[in-house]
Design a protein around this motif. Structure first.
Motif, mmCIF file in Angstrom:
data_model
loop_
_atom_site.group_PDB
_atom_site.id
_atom_site.type_symbol
_atom_site.label_atom_id
_atom_site.label_comp_id
_atom_site.label_asym_id
_atom_site.label_seq_id
_atom_site.Cartn_x
_atom_site.Cartn_y
_atom_site.Cartn_z
ATOM 1 N N GLY A 80 0.821 -1.208 0.000
ATOM 2 C CA GLY A 80 0.000 0.000 0.000
ATOM 3 C C GLY A 80 0.851 1.252 0.000
ATOM 4 N N ASP A 81 1.963 1.242 0.763
ATOM 5 C CA ASP A 81 2.881 2.378 0.765
ATOM 6 C C ASP A 81 3.532 2.575 -0.605
ATOM 7 O OD1 ASP A 81 2.426 2.999 3.420
ATOM 8 O OD2 ASP A 81 4.166 1.891 4.172
ATOM 9 N N LEU A 82 3.826 1.468 -1.294
ATOM 10 C CA LEU A 82 4.568 1.539 -2.550
ATOM 11 C C LEU A 82 3.694 1.927 -3.733
ATOM 12 C CD1 LEU A 82 6.923 -1.593 -2.329
ATOM 13 C CD2 LEU A 82 7.528 0.800 -1.988
ATOM 14 N N VAL A 83 2.541 1.286 -3.871
ATOM 15 C CA VAL A 83 1.760 1.443 -5.105
ATOM 16 C C VAL A 83 0.393 2.062 -4.880
ATOM 17 C CG1 VAL A 83 2.940 -0.545 -6.127
ATOM 18 C CG2 VAL A 83 0.757 -0.892 -4.981
ATOM 19 N N GLY A 84 0.064 2.429 -3.661
ATOM 20 C CA GLY A 84 -1.254 2.983 -3.377
ATOM 21 C C GLY A 84 -2.174 1.919 -2.801
ATOM 22 N N ARG A 85 -3.144 2.347 -2.017
ATOM 23 C CA ARG A 85 -3.927 1.384 -1.236
ATOM 24 C C ARG A 85 -5.244 0.972 -1.881
ATOM 25 N NH1 ARG A 85 -0.461 2.578 2.956
ATOM 26 N NH2 ARG A 85 -0.343 4.803 3.461
#
Length: 555
Positions: A80-85
């Motif tokens: 979620g931090d990397l690609v969006g939640r």
């Protein structure tokens, strides 16, 4: 500032507040789905395992869900931090629905356990992403009241789950415990699709996914839960299998730490453990997981087998716990948002949980039901005071770019505690029960009452008084001493929390190293930012000072 400008700003604030409420309503729905599935089988379980002839596999119906969700928690948090939640959140809901379909049509225990495992793979994302998404849209100072309501969702599920499970079991079929997730899950998907609008991830090349860390964490988690589940029951503690699992747990954990120290984008950065507050809240969360889920998983079984309550009545008897948890969770969250003070809530709450466990250990077949309800209410009060505040403390410690990983790591260790608590309590309970039945009723499997592996509450209530009394006494004596064993552990957690540092709650959301102002109603000045409210605003045409909160997780 002109009147039209002030009016436009007020309109924009109202719009943002309305959007937050829509997002929050969807998150509450998904958290309710995930938390219900940790409790809904507690009252239905005796009937399910009797019908599918699987008392010896009873603990796996609950343990597999917790294990699967535990393994995926850090994965969902980091991704979620990397690609969006949003996309990952919708994928987790879809997995949850798929598991409900598999388990709902299960012809035997193996299929039921498989369905519960698939549910857990999605359920881990529902829990941690809901908490992380709130951090995307609400600053920490205001987040207390939202987190308090989320804690209230756990309170609701602690009663609604057993109650629904009991009602479905008696009035329709226990399979609706799973089938109900299908329409509710579809509603949650629609809500996420149309109402969930989150900040975009930073542009640029994304770091490589930490596949090695994910695999090692899954191996360590699985081996640990299998150790606690099989040790002393299926295999002796000194057997080759249990010793192998212990060694595998330790080896995978050590390798995981080594891999995370070198990973470009670690799934659980070792920098988290440089922050004392993270360590303290994580230790306390683990212990609370042991106590909470170890008790909740088997209390409804106790109420059915020992007090003679049917499945629905056993669910109703959990209402005092819900009431205590709901009132203190919402109340403490509102108090934290208003005052910014939070340290002593988890300390007091943990001590109350310890007292409630000590009281629960005194229960027997002759204890009046209203006294049991008082003990359960006390347990709820303690859990509500501290559970969600611990998550808020973790989120307030790290910048928004790492809040998913930090929230997931904290939840991971609490779920590890839940896995250990459920497995250990279940293992000790089943072992004690078998030994006591063999001692007090040596021919349990040969008499007219049938195989003890297929006991259901209805069957026990229909047995002759002498035999029924033996079985009820065995269930009581097998379970209640386990609660007393947990009391010293919970007291130790309270002592650890005394040393929490009360860092002021932020009134802005930090993204990409800078704080983004968010309208905060009636919060007052940010104690961490004395210049807040005094810097020149847009009316003067001079930008206010920019602040960057440093964190051990930076870099």
């Amino acid at each position: 500032m002109t009147i039209p400008t002030a009016r436009a700003e007020r309109t924009e604030e109202q719009k943002q507040h309305r959007n937050i409420l829509l997002v929050f309503a969807g998150l509450v729905m998904t958290m309710l789905l995930a938390s219900l599935d940790q409790t809904i089988f507690s009252t239905a379980l005796p009937t399910i395992v009797g019908e599918l002839n699987g008392v010896n596999e009873m603990l796996w119906v609950i343990t597999i869900y917790i294990l699967a969700s535990t393994i995926t928690l850090p994965i969902y948090g980091k991704m979620g931090d990397l690609v969006g939640r949003k996309g990952i959140f919708m994928g987790a809901i879809s997995l949850f629905i798929a598991g409900s379909i598999v388990g709902g049509f299960a012809p035997d225990m193996a299929w039921l356990i498989a369905g519960r495992g698939i549910q857990g793979l999605g359920g881990g994302g529902l829990m941690v992403l809901s908490q992380a998404i709130i951090a995307d849209v609400v600053p920490a100072r205001e987040r207390g009241k939202y987190m308090g309501i989320m804690g209230g969702v756990f309170a609701l599920s602690s009663v609604a789950g057993p109650l629904l499970g009991g009602w479905f079991t008696e009035e329709v079929t226990w399979r609706w415990c799973l089938w109900m997730n299908i329409p509710l899950g579809i509603m949650a998907l629609v809500a996420a699709l149309f109402f969930l609008h989150l900040p975009e991830t930073a542009a640029g090349q994304r770091p490589r996914v930490d596949v090695g860390g994910m695999l090692l964490l899954a191996v360590a988690s699985t081996a640990l839960v299998l150790t606690t589940t099989w040790g002393g029951t299926t295999y002796a503690w000194d057997s080759a299998m249990v010793l192998f699992l212990m060694g595998l747990t330790l080896t995978a954990a050590v390798l995981f730490v080594l891999v995370e120290r070198r990973a470009q984008a670690p799934i659980m950065s070792m920098k988290l453990f440089r922050e004392p507050n993270f360590i303290r809240t994580t230790l306390a969360g683990l212990v609370i997981g042991v106590a909470m889920f170890g008790a909740l998983a088997y209390l409804p079984t106790f109420l059915q087998m020992v007090t003679g309550a049917n499945a629905t009545q056993a669910g109703l008897l959990m209402i005092p716990m819900m009431g205590g948890l709901l009132v203190t969770s919402v109340g403490s969250g509102a108090f934290v948002s208003k005052t910014g003070r939070y340290k002593w809530f988890p300390v007091v709450g943990t001590l109350v949980v310890a007292g409630a466990l000590a009281l629960l250990s005194t229960m027997d077949a002759d204890l009046q039901v209203w006294i049991i309800c008082c003990y359960l209410a006390l347990m709820g009060v303690g859990l509500g005071l501290g559970m969600q505040i611990l998550v808020l403390i973790v989120q307030n410690t790290f910048p928004n770019s790492q809040v998913g990983m930090a929230t997931a790591a904290n939840n991971y260790f609490r779920q590890i505690g839940a896995s250990i608590g459920t497995a250990v309590v279940g293992s000790v309970f089943v072992t004690n029960l078998g030994a006591l039945l063999a001692e007090r009723m040596p021919a349990a499997g040969a008499g007219p009452q049938g195989d003890s592996n297929s006991f259901t509450p209805e069957l026990v209530r229909s047995l002759p008084e002498g035999i029924r009394h033996i079985i009820v006494g065995a269930y009581s004596d097998a379970l209640t001493p386990v609660f007393l064993y947990m009391v010293p552990l919970v007291i130790a957690a309270a002592i650890v929390l005394v040393f929490l540092g009360e860092k002021p709650l932020a009134t802005s959301i930090e993204r990409d190293g800078h704080k983004k102002p968010v309208p905060v109603a009636d919060s007052g000045p940010d104690p961490a930012n004395p210049e807040q409210g005094t810097a020149p605003g847009p009316a003067s045409g001079t930008p206010g000072p920019r602040h960057r909160a440093t964190s051990p997780g930076d870099g």
